[in-house]
Design an enzyme around this catalytic site. Sequence first.
Site, PDB file in Angstrom:
ATOM      1  N   ILE A  10       0.831  -1.219   0.000  1.00 59.89           N
ATOM      2  CA  ILE A  10       0.000   0.000   0.000  1.00 59.89           C
ATOM      3  C   ILE A  10       0.865   1.270   0.000  1.00 59.89           C
ATOM      4  O   ILE A  10       0.418   2.327  -0.441  1.00 59.89           O
ATOM      5  CB  ILE A  10      -0.988   0.000   1.192  1.00 59.89           C
ATOM      6  N   ASP A  57       5.274  -8.911   6.644  1.00 60.08           N
ATOM      7  CA  ASP A  57       6.340  -8.915   5.645  1.00 60.08           C
ATOM      8  C   ASP A  57       6.173 -10.156   4.779  1.00 60.08           C
ATOM      9  O   ASP A  57       5.848 -11.235   5.287  1.00 60.08           O
ATOM     10  CB  ASP A  57       7.698  -8.940   6.360  1.00 60.08           C
ATOM     11  N   SER A 124       3.388  -8.877 -14.475  1.00 60.44           N
ATOM     12  CA  SER A 124       4.070  -7.809 -15.215  1.00 60.44           C
ATOM     13  C   SER A 124       4.344  -8.199 -16.668  1.00 60.44           C
ATOM     14  O   SER A 124       4.666  -9.358 -16.969  1.00 60.44           O
ATOM     15  CB  SER A 124       5.396  -7.520 -14.524  1.00 60.44           C
ATOM     16  N   GLU A 126       6.943  -7.609 -17.998  1.00 64.50           N
ATOM     17  CA  GLU A 126       8.335  -8.067 -18.052  1.00 64.50           C
ATOM     18  C   GLU A 126       8.403  -9.592 -18.265  1.00 64.50           C
ATOM     19  O   GLU A 126       9.420 -10.102 -18.716  1.00 64.50           O
ATOM     20  CB  GLU A 126       9.069  -7.696 -16.759  1.00 64.50           C
ATOM     21  N   TYR A 148      13.995 -10.380 -11.795  1.00 61.50           N
ATOM     22  CA  TYR A 148      12.669  -9.844 -11.443  1.00 61.50           C
ATOM     23  C   TYR A 148      11.595 -10.534 -12.278  1.00 61.50           C
ATOM     24  O   TYR A 148      10.577 -11.003 -11.745  1.00 61.50           O
ATOM     25  CB  TYR A 148      12.635  -8.322 -11.686  1.00 61.50           C
TER      26      TYR A 148
HETATM   27  P1  NAP Z   1       6.518   0.030  -5.768  1.00 57.74           P
HETATM   28  O1  NAP Z   1       6.162   1.481  -5.834  1.00 57.74           O
HETATM   29  O2  NAP Z   1       7.942  -0.373  -5.849  1.00 57.74           O
HETATM   30  O3  NAP Z   1       5.886  -0.560  -4.413  1.00 57.74           O
HETATM   31  C1  NAP Z   1       6.256  -1.803  -3.912  1.00 57.74           C
HETATM   32  C2  NAP Z   1       5.582  -2.048  -2.576  1.00 57.74           C
HETATM   33  O4  NAP Z   1       5.966  -3.339  -2.073  1.00 57.74           O
HETATM   34  C3  NAP Z   1       5.949  -1.028  -1.477  1.00 57.74           C
HETATM   35  O5  NAP Z   1       4.798  -0.736  -0.754  1.00 57.74           O
HETATM   36  C4  NAP Z   1       6.936  -1.821  -0.606  1.00 57.74           C
HETATM   37  O6  NAP Z   1       6.969  -1.386   0.747  1.00 57.74           O
HETATM   38  C5  NAP Z   1       6.299  -3.207  -0.692  1.00 57.74           C
HETATM   39  N1  NAP Z   1       7.225  -4.277  -0.304  1.00 57.74           N
HETATM   40  C6  NAP Z   1       8.421  -4.566  -0.859  1.00 57.74           C
HETATM   41  N2  NAP Z   1       8.970  -5.621  -0.242  1.00 57.74           N
HETATM   42  C7  NAP Z   1       8.118  -6.017   0.725  1.00 57.74           C
HETATM   43  C8  NAP Z   1       8.133  -7.032   1.713  1.00 57.74           C
HETATM   44  N3  NAP Z   1       9.154  -7.884   1.833  1.00 57.74           N
HETATM   45  N4  NAP Z   1       7.066  -7.153   2.543  1.00 57.74           N
HETATM   46  C9  NAP Z   1       6.028  -6.288   2.433  1.00 57.74           C
HETATM   47  N5  NAP Z   1       5.965  -5.296   1.538  1.00 57.74           N
HETATM   48  C10 NAP Z   1       6.994  -5.160   0.690  1.00 57.74           C
HETATM   49  O7  NAP Z   1       5.747  -0.773  -6.918  1.00 57.74           O
HETATM   50  P2  NAP Z   1       4.486  -0.314  -7.839  1.00 57.74           P
HETATM   51  O8  NAP Z   1       5.009   0.378  -9.040  1.00 57.74           O
HETATM   52  O9  NAP Z   1       3.448   0.284  -7.014  1.00 57.74           O
HETATM   53  O10 NAP Z   1       4.000  -1.737  -8.359  1.00 57.74           O
HETATM   54  C11 NAP Z   1       3.062  -2.517  -7.621  1.00 57.74           C
HETATM   55  C12 NAP Z   1       3.190  -3.973  -8.031  1.00 57.74           C
HETATM   56  O11 NAP Z   1       2.925  -4.124  -9.411  1.00 57.74           O
HETATM   57  C13 NAP Z   1       4.588  -4.578  -7.819  1.00 57.74           C
HETATM   58  O12 NAP Z   1       4.402  -5.938  -7.479  1.00 57.74           O
HETATM   59  C14 NAP Z   1       5.236  -4.472  -9.182  1.00 57.74           C
HETATM   60  O13 NAP Z   1       6.245  -5.443  -9.328  1.00 57.74           O
HETATM   61  C15 NAP Z   1       4.040  -4.713 -10.074  1.00 57.74           C
HETATM   62  N6  NAP Z   1       4.060  -4.096 -11.400  1.00 57.74           N
HETATM   63  C16 NAP Z   1       4.307  -2.755 -11.521  1.00 57.74           C
HETATM   64  C17 NAP Z   1       4.246  -2.175 -12.779  1.00 57.74           C
HETATM   65  C18 NAP Z   1       4.484  -0.695 -12.960  1.00 57.74           C
HETATM   66  O14 NAP Z   1       4.696  -0.273 -14.109  1.00 57.74           O
HETATM   67  N7  NAP Z   1       4.388   0.111 -11.915  1.00 57.74           N
HETATM   68  C19 NAP Z   1       3.915  -2.948 -13.900  1.00 57.74           C
HETATM   69  C20 NAP Z   1       3.652  -4.305 -13.721  1.00 57.74           C
HETATM   70  C21 NAP Z   1       3.707  -4.874 -12.464  1.00 57.74           C
HETATM   71  P3  NAP Z   1       8.047  -0.297   1.290  1.00 57.74           P
HETATM   72  O15 NAP Z   1       7.379   1.047   1.119  1.00 57.74           O
HETATM   73  O16 NAP Z   1       8.205  -0.711   2.713  1.00 57.74           O
HETATM   74  O17 NAP Z   1       9.282  -0.433   0.452  1.00 57.74           O
HETATM   75  O1  F7E Z   2      12.972   1.187 -17.199  1.00 58.11           O
HETATM   76  C1  F7E Z   2      15.488   2.271 -19.734  1.00 58.11           C
HETATM   77  C2  F7E Z   2      15.659   0.866 -19.166  1.00 58.11           C
HETATM   78  O2  F7E Z   2      13.245   1.111 -14.737  1.00 58.11           O
HETATM   79  C3  F7E Z   2      12.328   1.402 -18.426  1.00 58.11           C
HETATM   80  C4  F7E Z   2       8.743  -1.691 -13.182  1.00 58.11           C
HETATM   81  O3  F7E Z   2       7.589  -1.045 -12.680  1.00 58.11           O
HETATM   82  O4  F7E Z   2       7.818  -1.724 -15.401  1.00 58.11           O
HETATM   83  C5  F7E Z   2       8.930  -1.293 -14.640  1.00 58.11           C
HETATM   84  O5  F7E Z   2      10.135  -1.893 -15.112  1.00 58.11           O
HETATM   85  C6  F7E Z   2      13.335   1.407 -19.563  1.00 58.11           C
HETATM   86  C7  F7E Z   2      14.324   0.238 -19.518  1.00 58.11           C
HETATM   87  O6  F7E Z   2      11.093   0.302 -15.789  1.00 58.11           O
HETATM   88  C8  F7E Z   2      17.508   4.421 -17.627  1.00 58.11           C
HETATM   89  O7  F7E Z   2      16.784   0.233 -19.775  1.00 58.11           O
HETATM   90  C9  F7E Z   2      17.277   4.041 -19.748  1.00 58.11           C
HETATM   91  O8  F7E Z   2      14.412  -0.347 -20.803  1.00 58.11           O
HETATM   92  O9  F7E Z   2      11.540   2.676 -15.736  1.00 58.11           O
HETATM   93  P1  F7E Z   2      12.233   1.392 -15.778  1.00 58.11           P
HETATM   94  P2  F7E Z   2      11.056  -1.241 -16.243  1.00 58.11           P
HETATM   95  O10 F7E Z   2      12.371  -1.905 -16.135  1.00 58.11           O
HETATM   96  O11 F7E Z   2      10.344  -1.304 -17.546  1.00 58.11           O
HETATM   97  C10 F7E Z   2       7.598  -3.144 -15.403  1.00 58.11           C
HETATM   98  C11 F7E Z   2       6.375  -3.430 -16.225  1.00 58.11           C
HETATM   99  C12 F7E Z   2       7.582  -3.718 -14.034  1.00 58.11           C
HETATM  100  O12 F7E Z   2       6.905  -4.719 -13.794  1.00 58.11           O
HETATM  101  C13 F7E Z   2       8.584  -3.195 -13.057  1.00 58.11           C
HETATM  102  O13 F7E Z   2       8.189  -3.476 -11.720  1.00 58.11           O
HETATM  103  O14 F7E Z   2      14.135   2.602 -19.454  1.00 58.11           O
HETATM  104  N1  F7E Z   2      16.382   3.247 -19.105  1.00 58.11           N
HETATM  105  N2  F7E Z   2      17.975   4.761 -18.879  1.00 58.11           N
HETATM  106  C14 F7E Z   2      16.501   3.465 -17.784  1.00 58.11           C
HETATM  107  N3  F7E Z   2      15.829   2.957 -16.736  1.00 58.11           N
HETATM  108  C15 F7E Z   2      16.157   3.395 -15.499  1.00 58.11           C
HETATM  109  N4  F7E Z   2      15.492   2.914 -14.438  1.00 58.11           N
HETATM  110  N5  F7E Z   2      17.155   4.319 -15.302  1.00 58.11           N
HETATM  111  C16 F7E Z   2      17.868   4.872 -16.329  1.00 58.11           C
HETATM  112  O15 F7E Z   2      18.739   5.698 -16.139  1.00 58.11           O
END
Ligand code: NAP
Ligand code: F7E
Length: 320
Positions: A10, A57, A124, A126, A148
């Site tokens: 959350i 956790d 995801s 990914e 991941y």
């Molecule tokens: P985020 O901002 O990184 O948030 C992750 C959350 O997980 C935080 O609340 C963190 O708590 C909690 N957490 C991490 N390790 C934990 C543990 N061991 N026990 C309990 N809580 C833990 O991620 P988000 O972008 O909101 O994404 C939400 C979910 O969707 C994630 O599972 C992510 O992998 C997935 N996802 C994200 C995207 C995207 O583009 N955003 C796309 C596809 C899937 P703390 O605040 O304590 O660190």
């Molecule tokens: O990278 C390129 C990097 O870290 C996007 C997570 O929410 O979405 C997220 O994963 C792209 C990559 O997100 C930098 O190489 C270039 O190709 O913003 P990102 P991500 O890896 O796509 C997926 C769907 C999830 O599930 C994940 O939890 O951007 N890139 N230069 C860079 N990326 C970062 N972080 N930093 C750079 O300087």
Amino acid sequence: MAKRALITGITGQDGSYLADHLLEQGYEVFGMVRRSSTETLGRVAHLQDRVEFLQADLLDQASLDRAVQDAAADEIYNLAAQSFVPTSWSQPSLTGEFTGLGVLRLLESVRKLDPRARFYQASSSEMFGKVREVPQNELTPFHPRSPYAVAKTFGHHITVNYRESYGLYAVSGILFNHESPRRGREFVTRKITDAVARIKLGLAGELRLGNLDAQRDWGYAGDYVRAMHLMLQQPEPGDFVIATGRTHSVREFLEIAFGHAGLKWEDHVVQDPRYMRPAEVDQLRGDAGKARRELGWEPTVSFEQLVTMMVDSDLALLGG
Ligand code: NAP
Ligand code: F7E
């Protein structure tokens, strides 16, 4: 009686938007938080009086059991994870524990203690990794390219397996990248918009990035949490891809973000090999046709609107 929802993660980007959305829908919301020596409630500070926080956790089965029992939730959203792809190469075992086995632990708690709860797993794009087809849909095979993504692929399959083995109402939402002003600053979109604001206000001069040719299907997090909720309201559990269907490069993101602040990105961006990844995913583009047809879900925020919303928010945060 109000429905009850338990949100893990959350304190993260999605968890905070989902809590906003469910409270608007009249839910009683429980949020799982892990112990930390410093405050992590920044993104949900505005909701502190309306959410009940439960400490647990993903590494600790007993704590998950207690959280699931105490919340007695109708819907459980598992958003907690180690979610930053580069960290998954430097801390692969930890990522496997949180992002992979953590899902199994939570499903075990649900199976044992609250099997009538509906369960959402945050999967995801990914998982598609080295893609087998473009665009990707619910039937596209997975080829994960980072620890991941491998851990998320386990989380996806174990969710489907618990549905099939135990008849749980468990769904996996395969979400493509979604961003917002609440995005963590290590992700490329927020890293850019934060830097644009700093450069505009004279607080920084350059921005160091990795692969500028990387492309993503970027949507708005506020739209994507609506889809999570809709997935748990269907008569039968199923898995859904959530995406905009449009792909843009990091370069295009830079062009709009810097341009919006009256800057030229070429004057400030430096490519730095430190931000390159051992393996990249190049052609992620989602086909959300099933979600459109069955959930009636549509994204409402365009790429340009998303980028400018994030730049404006970072400028405002820094007092610009
Ligand atoms: P985020 O901002 O990184 O948030 C992750 C959350 O997980 C935080 O609340 C963190 O708590 C909690 N957490 C991490 N390790 C934990 C543990 N061991 N026990 C309990 N809580 C833990 O991620 P988000 O972008 O909101 O994404 C939400 C979910 O969707 C994630 O599972 C992510 O992998 C997935 N996802 C994200 C995207 C995207 O583009 N955003 C796309 C596809 C899937 P703390 O605040 O304590 O660190
Ligand atoms: O990278 C390129 C990097 O870290 C996007 C997570 O929410 O979405 C997220 O994963 C792209 C990559 O997100 C930098 O190489 C270039 O190709 O913003 P990102 P991500 O890896 O796509 C997926 C769907 C999830 O599930 C994940 O939890 O951007 N890139 N230069 C860079 N990326 C970062 N972080 N930093 C750079 O300087």
